[in-house]
Design a protein around this motif. Structure first.
Motif, PDB file in Angstrom:
ATOM      1  N   LYS A  39       0.775  -0.950  -0.147  1.00 48.93           N
ATOM      2  CA  LYS A  39       0.235   0.262   0.243  1.00 48.93           C
ATOM      3  C   LYS A  39       0.332   1.143  -0.217  1.00 48.93           C
ATOM      4  O   LYS A  39       1.843   1.475   0.583  1.00 48.93           O
ATOM      5  CB  LYS A  39      -0.776  -0.099   1.544  1.00 48.93           C
ATOM      6  CG  LYS A  39      -1.816  -0.704   0.794  1.00 48.93           C
ATOM      7  CD  LYS A  39      -2.708  -1.324   2.246  1.00 48.93           C
ATOM      8  CE  LYS A  39      -3.819  -2.139   2.457  1.00 48.93           C
ATOM      9  NZ  LYS A  39      -4.795  -1.982   3.510  1.00 48.93           N
ATOM     10  N   LYS A  67     -14.328   6.679  -1.974  1.00 42.60           N
ATOM     11  CA  LYS A  67     -14.627   5.796  -3.057  1.00 42.60           C
ATOM     12  C   LYS A  67     -13.139   4.739  -3.493  1.00 42.60           C
ATOM     13  O   LYS A  67     -12.192   5.462  -3.808  1.00 42.60           O
ATOM     14  CB  LYS A  67     -15.415   5.895  -4.208  1.00 42.60           C
ATOM     15  CG  LYS A  67     -16.988   6.922  -3.687  1.00 42.60           C
ATOM     16  CD  LYS A  67     -17.557   5.521  -2.791  1.00 42.60           C
ATOM     17  CE  LYS A  67     -19.228   6.712  -2.633  1.00 42.60           C
ATOM     18  NZ  LYS A  67     -20.023   5.872  -2.530  1.00 42.60           N
ATOM     19  N   THR A  68     -13.386   3.424  -3.500  1.00 44.59           N
ATOM     20  CA  THR A  68     -12.586   3.036  -4.410  1.00 44.59           C
ATOM     21  C   THR A  68     -12.929   2.089  -5.541  1.00 44.59           C
ATOM     22  O   THR A  68     -13.522   1.895  -5.958  1.00 44.59           O
ATOM     23  CB  THR A  68     -12.605   1.505  -3.033  1.00 44.59           C
ATOM     24  OG1 THR A  68     -12.024   1.729  -2.331  1.00 44.59           O
ATOM     25  CG2 THR A  68     -11.769   0.608  -3.633  1.00 44.59           C
ATOM     26  N   TRP A  69     -11.515   1.690  -6.501  1.00 47.64           N
ATOM     27  CA  TRP A  69     -11.896   1.074  -7.708  1.00 47.64           C
ATOM     28  C   TRP A  69     -10.749   0.150  -7.764  1.00 47.64           C
ATOM     29  O   TRP A  69      -9.603   0.359  -7.942  1.00 47.64           O
ATOM     30  CB  TRP A  69     -11.947   2.448  -9.507  1.00 47.64           C
ATOM     31  CG  TRP A  69     -10.309   2.862  -8.970  1.00 47.64           C
ATOM     32  CD1 TRP A  69      -9.964   2.924 -10.551  1.00 47.64           C
ATOM     33  CD2 TRP A  69      -9.993   3.996  -8.796  1.00 47.64           C
ATOM     34  NE1 TRP A  69      -8.360   3.618 -10.184  1.00 47.64           N
ATOM     35  CE2 TRP A  69      -9.198   4.349  -9.312  1.00 47.64           C
ATOM     36  CE3 TRP A  69     -10.786   5.662  -6.917  1.00 47.64           C
ATOM     37  CZ2 TRP A  69      -8.128   5.549  -8.584  1.00 47.64           C
ATOM     38  CZ3 TRP A  69      -9.491   5.897  -7.016  1.00 47.64           C
ATOM     39  CH2 TRP A  69      -8.382   6.443  -7.651  1.00 47.64           C
ATOM     40  N   ARG A  77      -5.972  -2.395  -6.756  1.00 47.80           N
ATOM     41  CA  ARG A  77      -7.396  -1.464  -6.178  1.00 47.80           C
ATOM     42  C   ARG A  77      -6.551   0.339  -5.746  1.00 47.80           C
ATOM     43  O   ARG A  77      -4.844  -0.539  -4.913  1.00 47.80           O
ATOM     44  CB  ARG A  77      -7.817  -2.188  -6.000  1.00 47.80           C
ATOM     45  CG  ARG A  77      -7.606  -1.927  -3.685  1.00 47.80           C
ATOM     46  CD  ARG A  77      -8.806  -3.125  -2.952  1.00 47.80           C
ATOM     47  NE  ARG A  77      -8.389  -3.115  -1.648  1.00 47.80           N
ATOM     48  CZ  ARG A  77      -9.044  -4.551  -1.698  1.00 47.80           C
ATOM     49  NH1 ARG A  77      -9.209  -4.653  -2.370  1.00 47.80           N
ATOM     50  NH2 ARG A  77      -7.709  -4.944  -0.818  1.00 47.80           N
ATOM     51  N   SER A  78      -6.948   0.519  -5.938  1.00 46.22           N
ATOM     52  CA  SER A  78      -7.010   2.223  -5.324  1.00 46.22           C
ATOM     53  C   SER A  78      -8.288   2.836  -4.684  1.00 46.22           C
ATOM     54  O   SER A  78      -8.783   2.457  -4.882  1.00 46.22           O
ATOM     55  CB  SER A  78      -6.537   3.560  -6.723  1.00 46.22           C
ATOM     56  OG  SER A  78      -5.343   3.235  -7.230  1.00 46.22           O
ATOM     57  N   THR A  79      -8.095   4.287  -3.992  1.00 46.08           N
ATOM     58  CA  THR A  79      -9.137   4.782  -3.427  1.00 46.08           C
ATOM     59  C   THR A  79      -8.661   6.199  -3.554  1.00 46.08           C
ATOM     60  O   THR A  79      -8.107   6.322  -3.170  1.00 46.08           O
ATOM     61  CB  THR A  79      -9.254   3.604  -1.642  1.00 46.08           C
ATOM     62  OG1 THR A  79      -9.287   3.005  -1.666  1.00 46.08           O
ATOM     63  CG2 THR A  79     -10.104   5.068  -1.145  1.00 46.08           C
ATOM     64  N   GLU A  92      -4.407   8.948  -3.760  1.00 46.36           N
ATOM     65  CA  GLU A  92      -4.273   8.038  -3.812  1.00 46.36           C
ATOM     66  C   GLU A  92      -4.068   7.258  -3.885  1.00 46.36           C
ATOM     67  O   GLU A  92      -2.970   6.973  -3.410  1.00 46.36           O
ATOM     68  CB  GLU A  92      -4.193   7.881  -5.604  1.00 46.36           C
ATOM     69  CG  GLU A  92      -4.397   6.398  -5.734  1.00 46.36           C
ATOM     70  CD  GLU A  92      -4.269   6.482  -7.715  1.00 46.36           C
ATOM     71  OE1 GLU A  92      -4.450   5.077  -8.425  1.00 46.36           O
ATOM     72  OE2 GLU A  92      -4.137   7.517  -8.184  1.00 46.36           O
TER      73      GLU A  92
END
Length: 162
Positions: A39, A67-69, A77-79, A92
């Protein structure tokens, strides 16, 4: 509302620090070694027409803070998070498989256990090692926890090995 965002960011960072500790103890998966997940916080991409939102380049979409994608076609994944800086910045929080392990003739990529199209973190590569062999990972810079009296983020280097 600001207090909620600050609490959310602190929770995400705490989970990241705790998650990094847990990753060190991650057991082998069905005879193979699954890499740790990494991370890191990076400055978010922001479009000038959407200043309060992160731009998710892998989705070609804007994302609200909190929000996460997923990073498909990459494994991660990123938030979107708001910094505690004044003025606040968008960051991010990227989670991915990290660097590949150093070459080791006694450890091979387990093609049967690796599913590149699975959701994160199941898409991370799995390695199968001969008995007694261990994967070693390259040193990568990581962000150290920020002291409460400082707004500067300091980079440190930590050794990663399985």
């Amino acid at each position: 509302m600001k207090a909620f965002v600050v609490i959310a960011i602190l929770a995400i960072v705490a989970v990241g620090v705790h998650g990094a500790d847990e990753a060190k103890e991650q057991p082998a998966v069905e005879g193979g070694d699954r890499p740790k997940t990494f991370k890191r916080l990076i400055p978010a991409d922001v479009l000038r027409d959407f200043p309060g939102m992160c731009f998710a380049s892998t989705k070609c979409a804007t994302v609200e803070p909190g929000k996460t994608w997923d990073l498909y076609p990459f494994c991660g994944r990123s938030t979107c998070v708001v910094s505690e800086d004044q003025p606040p910045r968008l960051l991010e929080l990227v989670e991915d498989c990290g660097p590949l392990p150093l070459a080791n003739d006694k450890c091979k990529l387990d093609e049967e256990q690796t599913n590149k199209t699975a959701p994160f973190p199941l898409c991370c590569p799995t390695f199968k090692c001969e008995e007694g062999a261990k994967l070693e990972y390259p040193e990568i810079p990581t962000v150290a926890p920020v002291p409460e009296d400082s707004s500067e983020v300091k980079a440190t280097t930590t050794a990663k090995s399985a």
